[in-house]
Scaffold this active site. Structure first.
Site, mmCIF file in Angstrom:
data_model
loop_
_atom_site.group_PDB
_atom_site.id
_atom_site.type_symbol
_atom_site.label_atom_id
_atom_site.label_comp_id
_atom_site.label_asym_id
_atom_site.label_seq_id
_atom_site.Cartn_x
_atom_site.Cartn_y
_atom_site.Cartn_z
ATOM 1 N N GLU A 271 57.243 7.339 20.088
ATOM 2 C CA GLU A 271 56.703 7.807 21.363
ATOM 3 C C GLU A 271 57.700 7.491 22.466
ATOM 4 O O GLU A 271 58.195 6.379 22.575
ATOM 5 C CB GLU A 271 55.369 7.117 21.691
ATOM 6 N N GLU A 321 45.042 13.685 27.741
ATOM 7 C CA GLU A 321 43.836 13.236 27.036
ATOM 8 C C GLU A 321 42.961 12.460 28.017
ATOM 9 O O GLU A 321 43.263 11.326 28.378
ATOM 10 C CB GLU A 321 44.217 12.364 25.847
ATOM 11 N N LYS A 324 41.209 8.748 27.069
ATOM 12 C CA LYS A 324 41.954 7.556 26.666
ATOM 13 C C LYS A 324 41.543 6.354 27.517
ATOM 14 O O LYS A 324 41.149 6.498 28.676
ATOM 15 C CB LYS A 324 43.456 7.792 26.811
ATOM 16 N N GLU A 332 47.337 6.544 31.893
ATOM 17 C CA GLU A 332 47.178 6.752 30.460
ATOM 18 C C GLU A 332 46.643 8.146 30.104
ATOM 19 O O GLU A 332 46.887 8.646 29.012
ATOM 20 C CB GLU A 332 46.244 5.697 29.861
#
Length: 483
Positions: A271, A321, A324, A332
């Protein structure tokens, strides 16, 4: 980052119309893939995402679980896949080898047929040694890794598919901040030595997540330019000069592996990316700056000072997302190259040649009715606004209201309306979800304010057949006008 779902149901920001025409991106740099996470209230249909990957030339993807419909959607695409095993499954896989064999049969070999899925790696756990986990997974990660690799070998696919562990860069450290002083964290050093030797023995890679943004976020004194790739401050270490924290972090790992007898172990960056909202340094401009520098570096195949050549990396991530955990920070929920609805955020060239274009958007996305929930200014009750605002944000995603974020500069009425709308959208635009003790009202006019856009929720896969296609066209046209 560690993947932790919340109970809150929310939706994110929309930027562009579904009718915007995008130009197909150039060839993606060899070795570059992308993470596909699904911790979202209304995730895009899997086939929509798979087509988006293909349209943008992305031929490597890293998943965080082995969800069957998701894996199946990649069949026949030729996309190389890293399947994930969540931390909460490690205990079972660490116990009995037969459980690992059953898992491999169900989640790996079932897809290995003509026209099937091109699985290359299995990530056993995701950042299981984070300090915040309080050693929960320390005693089960390595046994699970061993069992999964043995099961792959027994199934006759161990030569092609390797088991590894997706690790956060905090598993190693340097007390002096110089790469040459790097070594594994003291509390897990013996465990990490066992793991890297096992990986080396089985010709499996070391997968590490490196986040220059977090270096900047967690340290107020961190030099800003050092988080990027265009020069600025440098540090010297044994006649080697480092101009960015990515190279320094990567080579800290290289030194760590060398000190522990596996200096030639393959490294994959699992990542790496930059968020676009939820923090003063998380925005499209800085994300573009980071990716432009990273991709330019990758296409040059210079590697790092201690590991020259092509680097293998998975960008983090594909789509925002909105469920999260925000424990690490409000950013995040905003790591995606695309917004929640598959619309690209900024121009980028995945070939690394600097020919920036908008990525190809998700196709066929449908939106709910063009209506928004806002504060009824004629029925204000200041004694109740605070409680309703708090409730809406506890159940929906208000991270864009954070200091320095895209919706930070509104007045109280704007903040309340934004929170109300987020709650209203995530509840499927149910009329009761815009009540708020009489403080909310539904409007048909786009409620967006300035640069803060109030999103419409996308239609979930199960609801798509219930709505006429014209709804998405109307929503797209309205959003295009107001954008």
């Amino acid at each position: 980052m560690a993947r932790t779902g919340l109970l809150a149901w929310s939706c994110c920001l929309i930027l562009a119309s579904a009718n915007v025409v995008h130009v197909l991106s150039s060839t993606v740099i060899p070795g570059v893939g992308v993470n596909w996470g699904t911790i979202a209230s209304n995730p895009l249909p899997r086939n929509t995402v798979t087509n988006m990957l293909k349209d943008n030339g992305l031929n490597k993807v890293k998943l965080f679980d082995s969800d069957s419909p998701t894996v199946k959607s990649l069949a026949g695409t030729g996309i190389e896949v890293m399947v994930g095993i969540p931390n909460n499954q490690l205990y079972i896989l660490a116990g009995d080898i037969e459980d690992a064999e059953d898992w491999v049969k169900e989640n790996i070999t079932a897809y290995l047929h003509d026209g099937g899925v091109d699985i290359r790696y299995v990530a056993v756990g995701n950042e299981p040694f984070l300090s915040s986990y309080n050693n929960t997974f320390d005693n089960i990660t390595f046994p699970a890794l061993q069992n999964v690799q043995k099961a792959l070998d027994k199934a006759g696919v161990g030569d092609k598919i390797k088991a590894t562990v997706a690790l956060n860069a905090d598993v190693y450290e340097s007390q002096s901040d110089k790469p040459s002083d790097g070594d594994f964290r003291k509390d897990i050093k013996d465990l990490m030595i066992q793991i890297v030797k096992f990986l080396h023995q089985n010709k499996a890679p070391f997968v590490v997540n490196i986040y220059p943004f977090l270096s900047l976020y967690q340290n107020a004194g961190f030099p800003f330019d050092f988080a990027f790739f265009d020069g600025g401050r440098t540090i010297s270490d044994k006649n080697v000069s480092y101009s960015n924290v990515f190279d320094a972090n990567y080579d800290t790992l290289v030194w760590t592996l060398k000190k522990n007898g596996v200096d030639d172990l393959k490294i994959i960056v699992g990542e790496v990316g930059w968020p676009t909202d939820g923090n003063i340094n998380a925005n499209n401009k800085l994300a573009k700056k980071f990716y432009d520098g990273l991709l330019k570096k990758l296409v040059a195949k210079k590697g790092t000072p201690l590991r020259p050549g092509q680097l293998d990396v998975y960008l983090f991530s594909l789509v925002d997302e909105n469920q999260k955990s925000i424990a690490p920070g409000h950013f995040e929920r905003h790591w995606g190259l695309f917004y929640y609805d598959g619309q690209p955020k900024f121009p980028i060239d995945l070939s690394g040649k600097g020919n920036d274009k908008m990525l190809v958007a998700a196709k066929g996305v449908q939106y709910m009715s063009p209506q928004w929930c806002v504060l009824n200014e004629e029925n204000k009750n200041l004694t109740m606004i605070a409680d309703d605002l708090s409730y809406a944000c506890s159940m929906a995603d208000c991270t864009r209201l954070d200091y320095g974020s895209s919706c930070n500069k509104m007045d109280l009425d704007g903040n309340v309306s934004y929170a109300f709308n987020m709650y209203f959208q995530m509840n499927g635009q149910e009329e009761d979800a815009c009540d708020f003790n009489g403080l909310g009202m539904i409007v048909k006019t786009n409620a967006s304010r300035g640069s803060c856009l109030f999103p419409l929720q996308i239609v979930g896969a199960g609801e798509r057949l219930k709505l006429a296609y014209g709804v998405s066209i109307i929503a797209g046209l309205m959003l295009a006008f107001f954008t």
